[in-house]
Motif scaffolding. Structure first.
Motif, PDB file in Angstrom:
ATOM      1  N   LEU A  36       0.841  -1.203   0.000  1.00 38.45           N
ATOM      2  CA  LEU A  36       0.000   0.000   0.000  1.00 38.45           C
ATOM      3  C   LEU A  36       0.876   1.253   0.000  1.00 38.45           C
ATOM      4  CD1 LEU A  36      -2.828   1.246   0.107  1.00 38.45           C
ATOM      5  CD2 LEU A  36      -2.652   1.208   2.596  1.00 38.45           C
ATOM      6  N   ALA A  37       1.944   1.250   0.793  1.00 40.50           N
ATOM      7  CA  ALA A  37       2.850   2.402   0.845  1.00 40.50           C
ATOM      8  C   ALA A  37       3.451   2.655  -0.543  1.00 40.50           C
ATOM      9  CB  ALA A  37       3.960   2.154   1.869  1.00 40.50           C
ATOM     10  N   TRP A  38       3.726   1.564  -1.258  1.00 40.82           N
ATOM     11  CA  TRP A  38       4.308   1.624  -2.616  1.00 40.82           C
ATOM     12  C   TRP A  38       3.346   2.321  -3.581  1.00 40.82           C
ATOM     13  CZ3 TRP A  38       2.772  -1.205  -7.115  1.00 40.82           C
ATOM     14  CH2 TRP A  38       3.737  -1.400  -8.100  1.00 40.82           C
ATOM     15  N   ILE A  39       2.047   2.079  -3.411  1.00 40.29           N
ATOM     16  CA  ILE A  39       1.035   2.726  -4.268  1.00 40.29           C
ATOM     17  C   ILE A  39       0.873   4.196  -3.883  1.00 40.29           C
ATOM     18  CG2 ILE A  39      -1.436   2.838  -4.792  1.00 40.29           C
ATOM     19  CD1 ILE A  39      -1.589  -0.172  -4.407  1.00 40.29           C
ATOM     20  N   VAL A  40       0.786   4.438  -2.568  1.00 40.17           N
ATOM     21  CA  VAL A  40       0.529   5.787  -2.064  1.00 40.17           C
ATOM     22  C   VAL A  40       1.677   6.730  -2.438  1.00 40.17           C
ATOM     23  CG1 VAL A  40       0.276   7.152   0.062  1.00 40.17           C
ATOM     24  CG2 VAL A  40      -1.002   5.015  -0.218  1.00 40.17           C
ATOM     25  N   GLU A  41       2.896   6.187  -2.369  1.00 42.54           N
ATOM     26  CA  GLU A  41       4.090   6.967  -2.726  1.00 42.54           C
ATOM     27  C   GLU A  41       3.969   7.515  -4.155  1.00 42.54           C
ATOM     28  OE1 GLU A  41       8.544   5.465  -2.212  1.00 42.54           O
ATOM     29  OE2 GLU A  41       7.617   4.530  -3.948  1.00 42.54           O
ATOM     30  N   ALA A  42       3.345   6.741  -5.030  1.00 43.72           N
ATOM     31  CA  ALA A  42       3.220   7.166  -6.431  1.00 43.72           C
ATOM     32  C   ALA A  42       1.897   7.898  -6.681  1.00 43.72           C
ATOM     33  CB  ALA A  42       3.334   5.951  -7.349  1.00 43.72           C
ATOM     34  N   GLN A  43       1.084   8.061  -5.623  1.00 43.96           N
ATOM     35  CA  GLN A  43      -0.199   8.770  -5.721  1.00 43.96           C
ATOM     36  C   GLN A  43      -1.088   8.215  -6.830  1.00 43.96           C
ATOM     37  OE1 GLN A  43       1.364  12.843  -5.969  1.00 43.96           O
ATOM     38  NE2 GLN A  43       0.879  13.099  -3.807  1.00 43.96           N
ATOM     39  N   LYS A  44      -1.272   6.907  -6.805  1.00 34.75           N
ATOM     40  CA  LYS A  44      -2.088   6.255  -7.834  1.00 34.75           C
ATOM     41  C   LYS A  44      -3.463   5.879  -7.291  1.00 34.75           C
ATOM     42  CE  LYS A  44       1.117   6.389 -10.904  1.00 34.75           C
ATOM     43  NZ  LYS A  44       0.958   7.158 -12.136  1.00 34.75           N
ATOM     44  N   GLN A  45      -4.393   5.679  -8.213  1.00 36.97           N
ATOM     45  CA  GLN A  45      -5.681   5.112  -7.818  1.00 36.97           C
ATOM     46  C   GLN A  45      -5.497   3.601  -7.705  1.00 36.97           C
ATOM     47  OE1 GLN A  45      -8.310   7.001 -10.893  1.00 36.97           O
ATOM     48  NE2 GLN A  45      -9.378   7.681  -9.060  1.00 36.97           N
ATOM     49  N   PHE A  46      -6.287   2.960  -6.848  1.00 35.88           N
ATOM     50  CA  PHE A  46      -6.061   1.527  -6.627  1.00 35.88           C
ATOM     51  C   PHE A  46      -7.324   0.833  -6.128  1.00 35.88           C
ATOM     52  CE2 PHE A  46      -5.103   3.866  -2.773  1.00 35.88           C
ATOM     53  CZ  PHE A  46      -5.765   3.149  -1.781  1.00 35.88           C
ATOM     54  N   VAL A  47      -7.337  -0.479  -6.343  1.00 38.73           N
ATOM     55  CA  VAL A  47      -8.334  -1.376  -5.760  1.00 38.73           C
ATOM     56  C   VAL A  47      -7.545  -2.624  -5.389  1.00 38.73           C
ATOM     57  CG1 VAL A  47     -10.490  -2.624  -6.101  1.00 38.73           C
ATOM     58  CG2 VAL A  47     -10.072  -0.542  -7.428  1.00 38.73           C
ATOM     59  N   ILE A  48      -7.394  -2.883  -4.077  1.00 38.77           N
ATOM     60  CA  ILE A  48      -6.609  -4.059  -3.667  1.00 38.77           C
ATOM     61  C   ILE A  48      -7.351  -4.819  -2.558  1.00 38.77           C
ATOM     62  CG2 ILE A  48      -4.388  -3.032  -4.330  1.00 38.77           C
ATOM     63  CD1 ILE A  48      -3.835  -2.408  -1.406  1.00 38.77           C
ATOM     64  N   ILE A  49      -7.019  -6.080  -2.413  1.00 39.46           N
ATOM     65  CA  ILE A  49      -7.643  -6.894  -1.369  1.00 39.46           C
ATOM     66  C   ILE A  49      -6.687  -7.055  -0.193  1.00 39.46           C
ATOM     67  CG2 ILE A  49      -8.203  -9.310  -0.814  1.00 39.46           C
ATOM     68  CD1 ILE A  49      -9.878  -9.560  -3.066  1.00 39.46           C
ATOM     69  N   GLY A  50      -7.240  -6.991   1.008  1.00 33.76           N
ATOM     70  CA  GLY A  50      -6.409  -7.207   2.192  1.00 33.76           C
ATOM     71  C   GLY A  50      -7.267  -7.718   3.339  1.00 33.76           C
ATOM     72  N   ASN A  51      -6.637  -7.859   4.506  1.00 29.32           N
ATOM     73  CA  ASN A  51      -7.378  -8.325   5.675  1.00 29.32           C
ATOM     74  C   ASN A  51      -7.961  -7.123   6.419  1.00 29.32           C
ATOM     75  OD1 ASN A  51      -7.570  -9.111   8.684  1.00 29.32           O
ATOM     76  ND2 ASN A  51      -7.419 -11.054   7.604  1.00 29.32           N
ATOM     77  N   MET A  52      -9.174  -7.289   6.933  1.00 26.96           N
ATOM     78  CA  MET A  52      -9.865  -6.217   7.666  1.00 26.96           C
ATOM     79  C   MET A  52      -8.997  -5.621   8.772  1.00 26.96           C
ATOM     80  SD  MET A  52     -12.637  -4.541   7.919  1.00 26.96           S
ATOM     81  CE  MET A  52     -13.658  -3.608   9.041  1.00 26.96           C
ATOM     82  N   ASN A  53      -8.147  -6.445   9.405  1.00 30.08           N
ATOM     83  CA  ASN A  53      -7.309  -5.946  10.499  1.00 30.08           C
ATOM     84  C   ASN A  53      -6.385  -4.822  10.052  1.00 30.08           C
ATOM     85  OD1 ASN A  53      -8.407  -7.744  12.282  1.00 30.08           O
ATOM     86  ND2 ASN A  53      -6.908  -9.331  11.840  1.00 30.08           N
ATOM     87  N   ALA A  54      -6.136  -4.737   8.743  1.00 33.19           N
ATOM     88  CA  ALA A  54      -5.222  -3.706   8.233  1.00 33.19           C
ATOM     89  C   ALA A  54      -5.745  -2.295   8.496  1.00 33.19           C
ATOM     90  CB  ALA A  54      -4.984  -3.904   6.731  1.00 33.19           C
ATOM     91  N   VAL A  55      -7.060  -2.142   8.770  1.00 31.63           N
ATOM     92  CA  VAL A  55      -7.584  -0.782   8.948  1.00 31.63           C
ATOM     93  C   VAL A  55      -6.935  -0.065  10.134  1.00 31.63           C
ATOM     94  CG1 VAL A  55      -9.804  -1.269   7.844  1.00 31.63           C
ATOM     95  CG2 VAL A  55      -9.621  -1.396  10.339  1.00 31.63           C
ATOM     96  N   THR A  56      -6.462  -0.821  11.137  1.00 30.37           N
ATOM     97  CA  THR A  56      -5.860  -0.145  12.295  1.00 30.37           C
ATOM     98  C   THR A  56      -4.338   0.035  12.151  1.00 30.37           C
ATOM     99  OG1 THR A  56      -5.631  -2.244  13.471  1.00 30.37           O
ATOM    100  CG2 THR A  56      -7.639  -0.989  13.904  1.00 30.37           C
ATOM    101  N   TYR A  57      -3.744  -0.465  11.071  1.00 27.47           N
ATOM    102  CA  TYR A  57      -2.292  -0.283  10.889  1.00 27.47           C
ATOM    103  C   TYR A  57      -1.973   1.208  10.818  1.00 27.47           C
ATOM    104  CZ  TYR A  57      -2.001  -5.188   9.198  1.00 27.47           C
ATOM    105  OH  TYR A  57      -2.067  -6.550   9.068  1.00 27.47           O
TER     106      TYR A  57
END
Length: 384
Positions: free
Chosen positions: A174-195
């Motif tokens: 996710l950091a890799w995507i955000v660094e490039a300021q891109k739009q995205f749709v990715i799958i992850g675990n719900m627990n990631a919301v508190t990271y």
């Protein structure tokens, strides 16, 4: 032929993490249900866009199949997917597919050590339509790791990044995507919301949960060479292996309609009178002892006439409408301390060993009680 599920003691995700067996192939129907939500909201969301599907393997993956089949339909400009080198996955038993060996580009050595790149942008076979049969592939110069300069360059060129990244590398991906300021749709675990890498983006409305998965588990395909030993695995009549994974969500910054639908809620008095939850009906809402907020254990029990701060479950984010509520913070560890949650009185530790500074608690029958991970929200303040 009825599919049979085998059960075993270990939970598949923890297992995948330790063995780094986290190649889970998303089901076609799950991809379709999610992507359709963006198309319904904005029919031109993908028009003239270049989509990158990293961490993908078109021979197995439904992401490439789905977008290749809808290439013209969505008005795509370019579709690129990259796969990871087989040797980097530490696989012992492995055969290249016919798709690969029958191609003039095939090279037995590079096939093991190099990732592949698949590009779809024109009607290569000249049959009058652009679809999966027009995918052209070649070897990458490296192993296809998303952190390589080679795949970074593809990221920088793309408009939208869509994939199911390895669960063990979710934060980094996710950091890799955000660094490039891109739009995205990715799958992850719900627990990631508190990271700490994820929550601030949710709070600032730079990332939200997708529309189509809100609860339960989802089935993913897994490679043939994975051991069949986790709970909730099955093999279908064609010998394909599947695994069920709990708590998955789509994470995105593409807009969809559900996000702007406010929750229908009752007043505090009506919740106390009519709530279907026994611990809400007939009870006053509890106030935390170490923070000025009330405890709301269920999203449907959020009162619509309370202006203060409320602690709600993570699953609230499935229904979060930014026009209705604002997110104040995450009451977990360091984030909780930054929000100003008061440290607990050390004497209370005798009554509840699990107390931690930076987490909420309230007193119940003289015992300090800690709710499960809470997100703090309040009604959207109308600025004059």
């Amino acid at each position: 032929h009825i599919a049979h599920y085998t059960t075993a003691k270990n939970t598949n995700l923890t297992k995948a993490k330790s063995a780094k067996n986290d190649e889970f192939y998303t089901q076609y129907a799950d991809i379709q249900a999610e992507i359709n939500a963006y198309i319904e909201y904005d029919p031109d969301v993908f028009r003239n866009k270049s989509i990158l599907l990293p961490c993908d393997d078109p021979e197995w993956s439904n992401f490439t199949r789905f977008f290749a089949q809808n290439f013209e339909n969505f008005g795509l400009q370019k579709l690129i997917s990259t796969s990871y080198a087989i040797e980097s996955k530490q696989i012992k038993e492995w055969e290249p597919t016919l798709f690969e060996t029958e191609n003039p580009n095939y090279d037995a050595d590079r096939s093991r050590t190099n990732g592949k790149i698949f590009i779809l942008e024109h009607d290569a076979n000249r049959n009058g339509k652009i679809d999966i049969d027009d995918l052209e592939w070649n070897y990458l110069s490296g192993d296809g790791d998303f952190r390589s300069d080679e795949v970074k360059a593809l990221r920088d060129e793309a408009d939208i990044i869509i994939t199911n990244p390895p669960f063990s590398l979710f934060r980094e991906f996710l950091a890799w995507i955000v660094e490039a300021q891109k739009q995205f749709v990715i799958i992850g675990n719900m627990n990631a919301v508190t990271y700490k890498e994820v929550f601030p983006l949710i709070k600032e409305n730079k990332l939200w949960l997708g529309q189509s998965i809100h609860s339960g588990d989802r089935e993913f395909g897994i490679p043939d060479y994975y051991p069949m030993e986790a709970a909730g695995q099955r093999i279908d009549e064609n010998g394909k292996k599947y695994i069920r994974v709990k708590g998955v969500r789509w994470f995105t910054n593409l807009d969809h309609g559900r996000r702007h639908q406010p929750l229908e809620l009752m007043s505090m008095a009506d919740n106390i009178k009519y709530s279907k939850h026994n611990d809400v009906k007939g009870h006053e809402y509890r106030h935390y002892d170490n923070y000025d907020a009330i405890e709301v254990a269920y999203t449907d029990a959020i009162p619509n006439d309370f202006d203060g701060i409320m602690g709600v479950p993570k699953s609230f984010l499935d229904k979060y409408c930014p026009e209705q509520f604002e997110i104040v913070g995450c009451a977990e560890g360091d984030s909780g301390k930054e929000l100003g949650l008061k440290p607990f009185d050390r004497e209370l530790k005798k009554l509840n060993k699990s107390l931690r500074d930076g987490q909420l608690y309230y007193m119940e029958n003289g015992i300090p009680t800690k709710p499960y991970a809470r997100i703090l929200i309040r009604k959207k303040q109308v600025t004059q």
